[in-house]
Design an enzyme around this catalytic site. Structure first.
Site, PDB file in Angstrom:
ATOM      1  N   ASP A 103     -10.831   2.410  -3.253  1.00 29.54           N
ATOM      2  CA  ASP A 103     -11.639   2.008  -1.582  1.00 29.54           C
ATOM      3  C   ASP A 103     -13.154   2.152  -1.800  1.00 29.54           C
ATOM      4  O   ASP A 103     -13.718   1.668  -0.870  1.00 29.54           O
ATOM      5  CB  ASP A 103     -10.900   3.061  -0.585  1.00 29.54           C
ATOM      6  CG  ASP A 103      -9.427   2.799  -0.129  1.00 29.54           C
ATOM      7  OD1 ASP A 103      -9.108   1.436  -0.644  1.00 29.54           O
ATOM      8  OD2 ASP A 103      -8.789   3.746   0.352  1.00 29.54           O
ATOM      9  N   ASP A 147       0.789  -1.073   0.058  1.00 31.15           N
ATOM     10  CA  ASP A 147      -0.132  -0.102  -0.057  1.00 31.15           C
ATOM     11  C   ASP A 147       0.846   1.251  -0.010  1.00 31.15           C
ATOM     12  O   ASP A 147       1.988   1.182   0.313  1.00 31.15           O
ATOM     13  CB  ASP A 147      -0.912  -0.217   1.238  1.00 31.15           C
ATOM     14  CG  ASP A 147      -2.279   0.760   1.060  1.00 31.15           C
ATOM     15  OD1 ASP A 147      -2.296   1.691   0.107  1.00 31.15           O
ATOM     16  OD2 ASP A 147      -3.246   0.462   1.657  1.00 31.15           O
TER      17      ASP A 147
HETATM   18  C1  GLA Z   1      -5.653   1.995   2.762  1.00 32.34           C
HETATM   19  C2  GLA Z   1      -6.110   1.014   1.444  1.00 32.34           C
HETATM   20  C3  GLA Z   1      -6.948   0.021   1.988  1.00 32.34           C
HETATM   21  C4  GLA Z   1      -6.454  -0.544   3.472  1.00 32.34           C
HETATM   22  C5  GLA Z   1      -6.022   0.785   4.375  1.00 32.34           C
HETATM   23  C6  GLA Z   1      -5.327   0.098   5.537  1.00 32.34           C
HETATM   24  O1  GLA Z   1      -6.725   2.923   2.657  1.00 32.34           O
HETATM   25  O2  GLA Z   1      -6.677   1.376   0.389  1.00 32.34           O
HETATM   26  O3  GLA Z   1      -7.589  -1.136   1.549  1.00 32.34           O
HETATM   27  O4  GLA Z   1      -5.538  -1.456   3.325  1.00 32.34           O
HETATM   28  O5  GLA Z   1      -5.276   1.415   3.778  1.00 32.34           O
HETATM   29  O6  GLA Z   1      -4.818   1.069   6.552  1.00 32.34           O
END
Ligand code: GLA
Length: 721
Positions: free
Chosen positions: A521, A452
């Protein structure tokens, strides 16, 4: 097909794309053609300088393959630099050419700088694409400072009006399709955020603007390209005063300098481009084939069904809770169980822990192995979430290496989501991260990593760098590729998922080092249908991680949520401990059905039949490469006015072969007119043979109608008989 080189002229043909270059008699490299293939070599235009007009010089309208701005040319340039010798700009003349198989290499030279520029064109015949790369070498004695080096400059056919298609967006709203006519002057699309950004993808698809001559889903001319790069990028669509249309794409020159000391070389990222007369559908299918069969780290990869615990548990992870989820996931048929954020030292919330990549002893007293073992014992593979480029000020790493943070000395270090960015342009930081994650992957049986990246850059400083600090924009991305590439090399069996606060870093660069990308997301079905349509303009469904979550679960039926995700790389992200027995059973059936159709989704040809942007009803299908079968996805959201489900005309089937709908429960008509009212529930009749089979051409011409109510969806299989 391939490359024809004759009389200081080079013609590259790839699928439906032709691209030609030639030299004028002074050795200027001129782009003479980008568009459809012409019948004969002699048909392609000669390499001529532009005409002279009052107050303008000949270079002004000369289609220099690398626009230098020399001799008074005032349009956008492709390349620029200044030298410690005091000299600015480039004057490039031909030095050498070499053709080797599908590759053309042209060397140009700037005598005053003592610099050489190498252009490499490669014909990717199987995909109808051509790649182009450009590198600059300082063979002189004074240091050169590059201030712009675009990977591609394209001169569109003269005297036409054009419209630019691109992808725009922001967090939760990625891959938004945009269509804008060229304006007099320049349309500028870019990222200044260090990553590709939620704000777009370095990609263009240009169509003609004249009524009736634009591109549709399966028809019309498109000139298109995309950059193999995961950092700052810039796209310029320029309309000159004399009516020429030019597209530039490359690394962003915003705040950009790259030093070239004597003997050094800089290579800009590759750019891939093509031309089709088959509209957006044909363009997408060539991108998909290219990514799956050539560009991806693992050819024709079949994504596992993932369960990811983020939406269920957030930071509250431990062996018991994750094991309980893993039990449910295994029973559902999930193949990869992924523990998301929260497992590492001090990570109880988003204000601490990033940087310290060992399991938190309070949550995982015996490390991650017991959980990995438990997941493996249930027949699933095991994955973890990491965010290597980041560090919280509240972490051991930050306390030990404050100087590793990207910052401006003497200025406040702006935090994003309570975190700072490591300067992975630095070799020592790269080595640290390679060691850290090599250890993690060596110590525990981890099969999958979700990588990420959750903030944008601020204060892009690199005070200890002994060159121009602005190199950070490029060296950061090169560092990212080095770390990721090295970890892939050391752990070749690990599957990598790319994420950046959703789809904040999805591009061809990431497609080359990861198996899949988290598109957004935002998991709400209406948003996802749009996002997925935008994502698949370039990137194949096999790479498009799509989870079923609990977001607004009361508003959207589970079937609909599954059907949306099943059009990509299916995952599940809901809190399974709260799902009812019925829901778990429904999910199990969908996962099983997905495994059945997965070969079509991940390896088939995508045909978008009805766009979700056109209203509440949308449909798409994937057709097997050998056209033996297909799967149709159809969705009906909440129409704001009465809506009769439109006729769906199937596409991509073999016209003369016979096809039958395998499960026709939701199919209202097998031929036009069988269902005059069109309302769901009306009695139906199949036509064709007694078994309801029709030719591919009949399905394409006559189509079918589906029995879908509001917030309803279906998946229909079609098989050749
Ligand atoms: C980001 C990602 C999510 C999750 C969060 C974790 O927002 O897009 O899918 O992994 O971080 O903190």
């Amino acid at each position: 097909m391939g490359i024809v080189a004759r009389d200081r002229y080079w013609l590259l043909e790839s699928g439906s794309t032709a691209f030609a270059l030639g030299l004028d008699d002074t050795g200027v490299l001129i782009q003479t053609w980008y568009g459809p293939r012409l019948p004969r070599f002699e048909d392609y235009p000669a390499a001529l300088r532009g005409p002279i007009f009052a107050m303008e010089y000949t270079m002004q309208q000369t289609h220099q393959d690398l626009a230098t701005g020399e001799a008074g040319a005032s349009d956008e340039r492709s390349i620029d630099a200044f030298s410690d010798s005091g000299l600015r700009g480039f004057v490039l003349r031909f030095e050498a050419a070499a053709v080797e198989g599908d590759t053309l290499r042209l060397t140009l030279r700037d005598d005053a700088h003592g610099a050489t520029v190498t252009l490499t064109y490669r014909v990717l015949e199987a995909f109808g694409l051509i790649s182009r790369s450009v590198s600059v070498r300082n063979a002189g004695s004074a240091a050169l400072h590059l201030t712009r080096l675009f990977s591609g400059t394209f001169y569109l056919p003269q005297s036409y009006e054009f419209t630019l298609n691109h992808l725009d967006g922001r967090w939760g709203d990625e891959f938004r399709m945009q269509r804008e006519p060229f304006i007099h002057g320049v349309i500028q699309r870019e990222s200044r955020r260090m990553t590709t950004s939620h704000g777009g993808v370095p990609y263009f698809a240009v169509e003609r603007s004249a009524p009736g001559l634009g591109a549709g889903e399966e028809n019309g001319a498109l000139w298109f390209g995309s950059l193999d790069w995961s950092g700052n990028w810039k796209l310029l669509a320029e309309r000159t005063r004399d009516g020429r249309s030019i597209v530039h794409l490359g690394i962003n020159d915003h705040d950009f300098v790259y030093d070239l000391k004597a003997g050094e070389e800089f290579a800009a990222p590759d750019l891939f481009f093509g031309y089709t007369e088959g509209g957006f559908g044909a363009m997408s299918r060539s991108w998909h084939d290219f990514v799956r069969e050539r560009h991806a780290p693992r050819r024709n990869f079949v994504p596992p069904v993932v369960y990811n615990s983020w939406y269920a548990t957030l930071f509250d992870v431990n062996v018991e809770g994750q094991s309980a989820l893993a039990d449910k996931a295994a029973a559902m048929g999930v193949e990869m169980f992924v523990i998301d954020d929260g497992w590492f030292k001090g990570r109880f919330h988003d204000r601490a822990g990033l940087g310290d990549w060992s399991p938190d002893p309070r949550k995982f007293p015996q490390g991650l192995e017991p959980l990995a073992d438990m997941v493996h014992a249930r027949g699933m593979k095991f994955g973890v979430w990491i965010e290597p480029e980041m560090v919280n000020p509240d972490s051991d790493l930050y306390r030990a290496h404050e100087d590793w943070i990207i910052h401006f000395p003497g200025r406040e270090r702006t935090l994003g989501r309570n975190q700072s960015m490591l300067n992975i342009g630095r070799a020592d930081v790269q080595d640290h991260l390679i060691d850290t994650f090599d250890r993690l992957l060596s110590g525990t049986a981890i099969d999958f990593i979700k990588w990420d990246m959750n903030r944008n850059i601020s204060e892009p400083g690199w005070p200890s760098h002994d060159r121009d600090q602005r190199e950070i924009w490029v060296r950061y991305v090169e560092g990212l590729y080095r770390i990721w590439g090295e970890l892939r090399r050391r752990h070749p069996n690990v599957i990598w998922e790319n994420c950046s606060g959703g789809g904040g870093r999805v591009d061809l660069g990431m497609m080359a080092i990861t198996e899949q990308s988290w598109a957004s997301d935002n998991t709400l079905p209406p948003a996802r249908l749009d996002i997925q349509e935008g994502y698949t303009q370039l990137f194949p469904a096999a790479t498009m991680a799509a989870w079923v979550t609990d977001e607004h679960k009361d508003a959207f039926p589970l079937d609909l949520r599954f059907h949306v995700s099943m059009a990509g790389a299916l995952g599940v992200g809901g809190n399974l401990l709260e799902w009812t027995a019925d829901e778990l059973e429904t999910a199990r059936q969908h996962v099983a059905a997905y495994k059945d159709i997965r070969p079509l989704v991940v390896a088939g040809d995508l045909y978008r039949l009805v766009s979700p942007r056109s209203g509440a009803f949308s449909a798409l299908m994937y057709v097997a490469k050998d056209k033996s079968e297909a799967v149709l996805f159809a969705y009906r959201l909440l129409p704001s006015r009465p809506l009769r489900n439109p006729l769906i005309r199937l596409a991509g089937l073999d016209e003369n072969a016979l096809y039958r709908i395998v499960d026709s429960a939701r199919v209202l008509v097998g031929a036009q007119g069988s269902n005059p009212s069109g309302y769901p529930g009306t009695s139906t009749r199949s036509t064709g043979g007694s078994d309801g089979a029709l030719s591919g051409k009949a399905w394409a011409q006559i189509g079918l109608r589906l029995d879908l109510g509001d917030l309803d969806s279906t998946i229909v299989r079609i098989k050749r008989v």
